[in-house]
Design a protein around this motif. Structure first.
Motif, short mmCIF file in Angstrom:
data_model
loop_
_atom_site.label_atom_id
_atom_site.label_comp_id
_atom_site.label_asym_id
_atom_site.label_seq_id
_atom_site.Cartn_x
_atom_site.Cartn_y
_atom_site.Cartn_z
N VAL A 17 0.64 -1.28 0.00
CA VAL A 17 -0.03 -0.02 0.04
C VAL A 17 0.81 1.24 -0.17
O VAL A 17 1.94 1.35 0.44
CB VAL A 17 -1.02 0.07 1.35
CG1 VAL A 17 -1.99 -1.29 1.00
CG2 VAL A 17 -0.13 0.01 2.56
N ALA A 18 0.28 2.38 -0.28
CA ALA A 18 0.92 3.53 -0.51
C ALA A 18 0.21 4.66 0.73
O ALA A 18 -0.86 4.34 0.83
CB ALA A 18 0.78 4.23 -1.58
N ILE A 19 0.98 5.13 1.56
CA ILE A 19 0.40 5.86 2.63
C ILE A 19 -0.05 7.17 1.92
O ILE A 19 0.49 7.99 1.24
CB ILE A 19 1.89 6.39 3.71
CG1 ILE A 19 2.12 5.08 4.38
CG2 ILE A 19 1.16 7.45 4.45
CD1 ILE A 19 3.24 5.34 5.43
N ARG A 20 -1.29 7.74 2.36
CA ARG A 20 -1.98 8.81 1.64
C ARG A 20 -1.88 9.99 2.71
O ARG A 20 -1.67 10.89 2.40
CB ARG A 20 -3.22 8.53 1.40
CG ARG A 20 -3.41 7.60 -0.13
CD ARG A 20 -3.25 8.72 -1.00
NE ARG A 20 -3.50 7.98 -2.57
CZ ARG A 20 -4.69 7.69 -2.96
NH1 ARG A 20 -5.91 8.30 -2.22
NH2 ARG A 20 -4.82 7.19 -4.11
N GLU A 21 -2.30 9.52 3.89
CA GLU A 21 -2.41 10.64 4.76
C GLU A 21 -2.21 10.13 6.37
O GLU A 21 -2.46 8.94 6.47
CB GLU A 21 -3.83 11.11 4.60
CG GLU A 21 -4.21 12.37 5.27
CD GLU A 21 -5.70 12.86 5.49
OE1 GLU A 21 -6.53 11.90 4.68
OE2 GLU A 21 -5.87 13.46 6.37
N ILE A 22 -1.67 10.97 7.14
CA ILE A 22 -1.40 10.33 8.60
C ILE A 22 -2.15 11.55 9.16
O ILE A 22 -1.47 12.64 9.47
CB ILE A 22 0.09 10.28 8.83
CG1 ILE A 22 0.77 9.28 8.13
CG2 ILE A 22 0.24 10.13 10.57
CD1 ILE A 22 2.20 9.45 8.23
N THR A 23 -3.14 11.00 9.81
CA THR A 23 -4.05 11.89 10.78
C THR A 23 -3.39 11.90 12.20
O THR A 23 -2.72 11.22 12.51
CB THR A 23 -5.46 11.71 10.79
OG1 THR A 23 -5.88 10.32 11.32
CG2 THR A 23 -5.79 11.67 9.18
N LEU A 72 8.22 6.81 7.38
CA LEU A 72 6.84 6.44 7.12
C LEU A 72 6.27 8.07 6.84
O LEU A 72 6.10 8.62 7.82
CB LEU A 72 6.11 5.77 7.90
CG LEU A 72 6.60 4.27 8.37
CD1 LEU A 72 5.81 3.60 9.39
CD2 LEU A 72 6.48 3.54 7.07
N ARG A 73 5.91 8.38 5.79
CA ARG A 73 5.38 9.66 5.23
C ARG A 73 4.60 9.47 4.18
O ARG A 73 4.55 8.74 3.38
CB ARG A 73 6.47 10.64 5.16
CG ARG A 73 7.59 10.26 4.02
CD ARG A 73 8.32 11.45 3.95
NE ARG A 73 9.24 11.81 4.97
CZ ARG A 73 10.43 11.31 5.56
NH1 ARG A 73 11.00 10.21 4.75
NH2 ARG A 73 11.02 11.73 6.35
N PRO A 74 3.73 10.48 3.97
CA PRO A 74 2.73 10.24 2.45
C PRO A 74 3.45 9.98 1.52
O PRO A 74 4.56 10.74 1.47
CB PRO A 74 1.96 11.75 2.54
CG PRO A 74 1.76 12.14 4.16
CD PRO A 74 3.22 11.69 4.60
N GLY A 75 3.04 8.98 0.78
CA GLY A 75 3.88 8.63 -0.45
C GLY A 75 4.65 7.48 -0.20
O GLY A 75 5.10 6.77 -1.16
N SER A 76 5.05 7.10 0.99
CA SER A 76 5.75 5.89 1.30
C SER A 76 5.29 4.56 0.69
O SER A 76 3.88 4.45 1.13
CB SER A 76 6.14 5.77 2.79
OG SER A 76 6.95 6.94 3.30
N ILE A 77 5.84 3.49 0.11
CA ILE A 77 5.12 2.44 -0.37
C ILE A 77 5.60 1.52 1.03
O ILE A 77 6.91 1.17 1.10
CB ILE A 77 5.58 1.96 -1.61
CG1 ILE A 77 5.48 3.20 -2.55
CG2 ILE A 77 5.02 0.72 -2.03
CD1 ILE A 77 3.95 3.40 -2.95
N ILE A 78 4.65 0.82 1.43
CA ILE A 78 5.04 -0.32 2.36
C ILE A 78 4.29 -1.52 1.96
O ILE A 78 3.01 -1.68 1.59
CB ILE A 78 4.47 0.20 3.86
CG1 ILE A 78 2.95 0.66 3.72
CG2 ILE A 78 5.55 1.47 4.35
CD1 ILE A 78 2.51 1.41 5.26
#
Ligand SMILES: [Zn+2]
Ligand SMILES: [Zn+2]
Ligand SMILES: [Zn+2]
Length: 229
Positions: free
Chosen positions: A163-169, A183-189
């Protein structure tokens, strides 16, 4: 069910007659329409249904009838967060709770003996004799969930998915801490392990990371494939 409704209607009539109420037939028309629905109905919807049946009653009159039904124990008034006041049947001796979709407003009823029993036990533990309660569970219904399946919390991702991180609330501190782990928006994990409880194990570049479940709830991700489209 119809038989039951007839009994309720007759019961209502007797109670109303005892009060010497006016416009009896019209009130019976209102209760007829109400008993004919199995919904959690708003005043607005009641007026529409009545109109469909050829009854063009004033809003105030119908509101008054609905309140009367509440007072006499035929209806229950409910207000769920973010929704107008609704009325539902009050079946004597029967109880249910609700699941409310915060997206489409759908209301699902449920009854669970275990939950009911546990609530009594918890109340008793605090020296309470429970008289009534309501349990409203807010969330997304299965339909709304499937529509946003491509955008979901990391905690809901199955092992093996990329998955790709989109948003961290959540707070800035949390974002900074995650950023320090890469781990930040855009990172693939890749989710390596997620048993549905406890920590989640992730693969990010050449590192394996362990993330608490609470944190994984606030990391919104998109399925990797979609991100590349
Ligand atoms: Zn309950
Ligand atoms: Zn929904
Ligand atoms: Zn209900």
């Amino acid at each position: 069910m119809t038989h039951n409704n007839d009994l309720e209607k007759a019961n209502f009539k007797v109670l109303m007659e005892g009060d010497g109420t006016d416009r009896m037939q019209e009130r019976l028309d209102v209760i007829d329409v109400f008993l004919g629905t199995e919904e959690h109905i708003t005043l607005e919807q009641m007026l529409d249904l009545l109109k469909e049946r050829g009854h063009d009653f004033e809003t105030v009159f119908v509101a008054q009838c609905m309140n009367r039904m509440v007072e006499l124990g035929f209806a229950q008034k409910k207000q769920f967060e973010g929704q107008p006041i609704r009325y539902e049947h009050r079946h004597l001796g029967r109880h249910h709770d609700h699941l409310i979709c915060t997206k489409c407003g759908k209301i699902v009823e449920f009854a669970d003996e275990e939950i009911e029993r546990r609530q009594l036990e918890v109340a008793a533990r605090y020296g309470f004799h429970m008289l009534q309660h309501r349990m409203d569970v807010y969330g997304l219904c299965s339909e709304c969930l499937s529509k946003r399946q491509r955008f979901l919390p990391l905690a809901a991702v199955k092992p093996g998915e990329r998955v790709a991180i989109r948003e961290i609330t959540g707070g800035r501190t949390r974002r900074a801490r995650l950023a320090s782990m890469g781990l930040r928006p855009g990172s693939i994990i890749e989710v390596i392990a997620n048993s549905g409880q406890g920590r989640i194990i992730l693969g990010h570049e050449h590192t394996r990371l362990a993330i608490g479940r609470g944190v994984a709830e606030v990391i919104m991700v998109a399925l990797d494939q979609e991100d590349q489209v």
